[in-house]
Scaffold this motif. Sequence first.
Motif, PDB file in Angstrom:
ATOM      1  N   ILE A  76      34.962  65.364  41.738  1.00  0.00           N
ATOM      2  CA  ILE A  76      34.223  64.193  42.215  1.00  0.00           C
ATOM      3  C   ILE A  76      34.700  63.780  43.596  1.00  0.00           C
ATOM      4  O   ILE A  76      33.893  63.443  44.474  1.00  0.00           O
ATOM      5  CB  ILE A  76      34.366  63.031  41.210  1.00  0.00           C
ATOM      6  N   GLY A 114      31.548  64.182  45.477  1.00  0.00           N
ATOM      7  CA  GLY A 114      30.846  62.982  45.048  1.00  0.00           C
ATOM      8  C   GLY A 114      30.362  62.099  46.183  1.00  0.00           C
ATOM      9  O   GLY A 114      30.936  62.071  47.277  1.00  0.00           O
ATOM     10  N   LEU A 161      25.866  65.969  41.076  1.00  0.00           N
ATOM     11  CA  LEU A 161      27.090  66.071  41.883  1.00  0.00           C
ATOM     12  C   LEU A 161      26.960  67.280  42.795  1.00  0.00           C
ATOM     13  O   LEU A 161      26.835  68.410  42.328  1.00  0.00           O
ATOM     14  CB  LEU A 161      28.310  66.210  40.981  1.00  0.00           C
TER      15      LEU A 161
END
Length: 391
Positions: free
Chosen positions: A87, A91, A212
Amino acid sequence: MSTEQQRIDDAVAAAAAATTDAMNDSERYGVLYDHGLAWVNFPEGCGGLGVSTSLREYAAQQVAEAGLRTPPRGSNTIGFGMAAPTIVTYGTAEQKLILRDIYTLDTIFCQLFSEPGAGSDLAAVATRAVRNGDGFRVTGQKVWTSGAQNADMAILVARTDPSVPKHQGLSYFLLDMHAPGVEVRGLRQITGEAEFNEVFLTDVEVPEANLLGELGQGWKVANTTLNNERVAIGGGTPREGGMIGVVAGAWRANPEYRDPLLHDELVRLWVEVEVARMMGERLSQKLAAGQPGPEGSGAKLSFARNNHELTGLELQMTGVDGLRYDTYAMRRPSEYSMIGRIPGYRYLRAKGNSIEGGTSEIIRNIISERVLGLPGEHRVDKDVAFKDLPK
């Protein structure tokens, strides 16, 4: 003292000043996150200070000396070791907000990668994510999902385009495990426990905001996860940590275990584990300069092999007592740990170390091709559209 170490010391002092006895655990962990002490190598604002990865151990020591309580990472293994590094790399600003909940244990993650027909060959996943208005509708089946029974969110790889070769048609999502259409069923293991699960996804709605990375970038994003997973599994163990600590400790504490025939084997394994530990230190230094590479596969392979041999040696040392087992009743543990368990459990559970995080067979292929530069296996499906592959 370096400038980065001083930054860590200042952050620890500020976190200690902001922590009160009235706080619950989640609030205490949140203070550490807000002061950049969750993952010190992550960027500022993402639970880090942007310092070298090699200073993680130093930061952990300073936090401990200040009496600050840190979260048990075993309660959110996938979140800490796999979801968070992915992430923070791919992200959006909004997606990175979940990093704080991962660290405070308010959001537990699992990993929806493997499938009944796509375990070792992850690129062959058949779970579909089809465009549906402002999001996607996901349908398929995943398997060997650790901790899914306790998870709030999942990292998911699904196929968004079957008209291109299998590696190109994948996308990576963050999936709400409480969403309608998600069903979790436990898989009983040889230990009697059910850490793993099969997960059925039936028309699960996933918003666009949970994609993502870019659409079709799933293979690239997933490799970041897998490389971090293998480092998380195989690296980062302190000296005489893990199974070598258990076995060496038992040897020292129990003179009756000291069979001279087993002494050389214990010393040999101690050396093997120490070499693996130093290799893990080298991986941490490489991680400081970017993302972990395929070398993490070597750490994971060594971890599995050493655990197999160490748990077998422990049974030899303990004799008949080591063969006793507490219960095979179906159990759903909240976290996985081989420490504090009986030898029989450890011996059986270690068999899974050569499967989870990539089977040892596939890991050897990765090492041979991507580390040693040997010729790759012949792959007839490499340039064929996924929809045209025999099923």
